[in-house]
Design a protein around this motif. Structure first.
Motif, PDB file in Angstrom:
ATOM      1  N   LYS A 270      20.358  28.677   8.604  1.00  0.00           N
ATOM      2  CA  LYS A 270      19.595  27.769   7.754  1.00  0.00           C
ATOM      3  C   LYS A 270      18.916  28.573   6.650  1.00  0.00           C
ATOM      4  CE  LYS A 270      16.048  24.159   8.061  1.00  0.00           C
ATOM      5  NZ  LYS A 270      15.125  23.461   8.976  1.00  0.00           N
ATOM      6  N   ILE A 271      19.224  28.231   5.400  1.00  0.00           N
ATOM      7  CA  ILE A 271      18.646  28.898   4.232  1.00  0.00           C
ATOM      8  C   ILE A 271      17.810  27.885   3.470  1.00  0.00           C
ATOM      9  CG2 ILE A 271      19.139  30.106   2.069  1.00  0.00           C
ATOM     10  CD1 ILE A 271      21.739  31.073   3.299  1.00  0.00           C
ATOM     11  N   GLN A 272      16.590  28.262   3.153  1.00  0.00           N
ATOM     12  CA  GLN A 272      15.706  27.386   2.382  1.00  0.00           C
ATOM     13  C   GLN A 272      15.218  28.117   1.151  1.00  0.00           C
ATOM     14  OE1 GLN A 272      13.599  25.292   6.194  1.00  0.00           O
ATOM     15  NE2 GLN A 272      13.155  24.513   4.168  1.00  0.00           N
ATOM     16  N   GLY A 273      14.850  27.364   0.141  1.00  0.00           N
ATOM     17  CA  GLY A 273      14.394  27.990  -1.088  1.00  0.00           C
ATOM     18  C   GLY A 273      13.846  26.976  -2.057  1.00  0.00           C
ATOM     19  N   ASP A 274      13.542  27.463  -3.241  1.00  0.00           N
ATOM     20  CA  ASP A 274      12.964  26.612  -4.270  1.00  0.00           C
ATOM     21  C   ASP A 274      13.294  27.207  -5.630  1.00  0.00           C
ATOM     22  OD1 ASP A 274      11.650  24.474  -5.337  1.00  0.00           O
ATOM     23  OD2 ASP A 274       9.789  24.793  -4.219  1.00  0.00           O
ATOM     24  N   VAL A 275      13.143  26.385  -6.656  1.00  0.00           N
ATOM     25  CA  VAL A 275      13.404  26.841  -8.020  1.00  0.00           C
ATOM     26  C   VAL A 275      12.087  27.114  -8.726  1.00  0.00           C
ATOM     27  CG1 VAL A 275      15.611  25.662  -8.274  1.00  0.00           C
ATOM     28  CG2 VAL A 275      13.507  24.423  -8.757  1.00  0.00           C
ATOM     29  N   LYS A 276      12.171  27.708  -9.890  1.00  0.00           N
ATOM     30  CA  LYS A 276      10.971  28.039 -10.646  1.00  0.00           C
ATOM     31  C   LYS A 276      10.337  26.770 -11.206  1.00  0.00           C
ATOM     32  CE  LYS A 276      12.343  32.731 -11.869  1.00  0.00           C
ATOM     33  NZ  LYS A 276      12.652  33.687 -12.951  1.00  0.00           N
ATOM     34  N   PRO A 277       9.035  26.809 -11.503  1.00  0.00           N
ATOM     35  CA  PRO A 277       8.354  25.628 -12.045  1.00  0.00           C
ATOM     36  C   PRO A 277       9.028  25.144 -13.321  1.00  0.00           C
ATOM     37  CG  PRO A 277       6.754  27.300 -11.389  1.00  0.00           C
ATOM     38  CD  PRO A 277       8.100  27.932 -11.260  1.00  0.00           C
TER      39      PRO A 277
END
Length: 493
Positions: A270-277
């Motif tokens: 399971k890989i989780q992440g987010d993008v820049k504002p």
């Protein structure tokens, strides 16, 4: 629309953040608790935080029980006490991560709760890397971290992480059953002894002060720290002699994953992440899918949580919008008793769409569910202005005015009505645009879109609508003239 970020739901300020803490693999529960208490003390000194609670032995992201994991639930101050930018959710989250990074006992990260409770563990996107062929865990881990490294090379990505790790110390204990039988030691007693000393063993219950208590036995912590302590456990043989386990067992220390998770019955990381504002999760989906196309043979991927819902709903936007335009067009056909005049009304909606997309992009928001709802709403709101103008232009043309004069007359007669209703509507949207507190991002998301669209439709529409009407009315009359029909016969005195 192509340049505007896409997403699913905005990250709401729910008045809380979540922190996940991890100590090195093989760390005891006591050491993890000490780190959790230290992290809790750090968080409570952070402005904007009201209280916190640490749960030791639980990995919130993987939903797994681990001695080296803990998570913290942090409650923020009430919304009316966090009105400044320094106390906003994003700034508190940033300061939280900065302070937790000073911990030397392990790693810690803070996250926002998921936009929809139950869809995922935390905010951001969720990606499942699948191993279809059951490769060795080391190889699987290398593929996963290679994918994360490539994704982090993209400037749009803010962070990616996984808690899959094959470095957890594992003691494989083998019982020499032949020797145990020779010594008269039942194999079941060997396993029962190890369970009682190393884990726990339920004995019975007793009543005290009106309550029922359990009796569980377990060796002291200093008597079960290493493999030599296991060898020192004694088991009674059939002759009554105490036999040390070192006589009947052998141990080998290796490493492996602490827990193995599956997605649709397939081993997964399971890989989780987010993008820049300023970007949406649509960009993250595009990046990960592009990299996933180059995965080694035998590996695949799936989306889950809120990201899966975003993928499933994204393909429906075009059909929903097209269906809305079709129904609006058919209603206008019935209103004007014409197939061509409503086309001008529908085309005038483009001014509203342009203003809506421009407002969303300038505000740094993304095209999500609420923006899509706003766009469908704009079809009706923008059409309302066009209907007012076209209806009067049509009446003026039927009264004998030229096409150009009729278009100008419709715009002149309905200018005040269009402006008054539009200004009143825009004023009603202002409280939503500056909304604060629970659900503020959702209200801002839909209101900014509708505000920009209506503002554009009101300013540009008063110019565009008469021109479009004149163009299509001229085409309509030419078509009927070719068929030998006269739409508006000249009136005789």
């Amino acid at each position: 629309m192509r340049e505007t970020p896409t997403g699913f739901l905005p990250d709401e300020d729910m008045g809380a953040i979540l922190s996940q803490m991890d100590t090195p693999e093989g760390t005891s529960w006591d050491k993890t608790r000490d780190m959790g208490l230290k992290a809790e003390a750090i968080m409570r000194d952070l402005p904007g935080i009201r209280s916190s609670m640490v749960v030791v032995g639980m990995n919130l992201i993987n939903n797994a029980v681990q001695n080296n994991a803990a998570f913290m639930f942090v409650m923020l101050d009430d919304y009316d006490q966090r009105t400044t930018k320094e106390l906003s959710l994003q700034n508190v989250l940033l300061q939280s991560n900065l302070r937790l990074s000073t911990l030397i006992e392990g790693t810690a990260q803070s996250f926002t709760p998921p936009a929809i409770i139950g869809l995922g563990s935390v905010g951001g996107f969720e990606y499942q890397l699948l191993d279809y062929e059951g490769r060795p865990f080391r190889e699987f881990e290398q593929v996963g971290y290679s994918l994360i490294g490539q994704a982090m090379g993209d400037q749009r990505m803010a962070r990616l992480f996984t808690f899959f790790n094959t470095s957890t110390p594992v003691n494989n204990i083998t019982v020499d059953r032949d020797k145990a039988q020779t010594l008269g030691v039942p194999v079941a007693d060997i396993f029962s002894a190890m369970q009682s000393y190393l884990g726990s063993y339920y004995v019975n219950d007793f009543n005290l002060q009106g309550r029922t208590w359990q009796v569980n036995i377990m060796a002291d912590a200093d008597k079960r720290r290493n493999i030599d302590d296991v060898y020192n456990i004694h088991v009674k043989s059939g002759t009554g002699a105490m036999v040390p386990l070192s006589s009947v067992i052998s141990a080998k220390t290796t490493t492996g994953p602490h827990n193995i998770t599956r997605y649709n019955n397939t081993r997964t990381i399971k890989i989780q992440g987010d993008v820049k504002p300023g970007l949406g999760t649509g960009e993250a989906i595009a990046v990960m899918e592009d990299l996933s196309a180059r995965l080694p043979s035998g590996y695949g991927f799936e989306w889950t949580g809120g990201t899966l819902q975003e993928k499933e709903s994204s393909g429906q936007t075009v059909y929903l919008f097209a269906l809305s335009l079709l129904f609006a067009y058919l209603f206008l056909v019935a209103l004007y008793e014409s197939w061509t005049i409503p086309i001008g009304v529908i085309l005038s909606i483009s001014a509203a769409l342009y203003g809506a997309m421009l407002a969303v992009k300038i505000s740094g928001q993304s095209i999500g569910i609420y923006v899509q709802i706003g766009l469908v709403t704009l079809i009706a709101l923008a059409s309302k202005n066009a209907i007012l103008i076209v209806e009067f232009a049509k009446d003026a043309r039927e009264a004998g005015l030229s096409i150009r004069e009729a278009a100008a007359e419709g715009a002149r007669l309905r200018f005040r009505a269009v402006m008054m209703t539009s200004i009143a509507f825009l004023a009603g949207l202002l409280p939503l645009i500056v909304a604060t507190g629970p659900g503020a991002m959702s209200r801002q998301n839909v209101s900014v879109c509708v505000f920009g669209g209506m503002l554009s439709a009101s300013i540009l529409g008063i110019v565009v609508i008469p021109l479009v009407y004149a163009m299509f009315q001229k085409m309509r009359e030419r078509f009927h003239k070719l068929r030998g029909e006269t739409l508006y016969p000249k009136k005789t005195a």
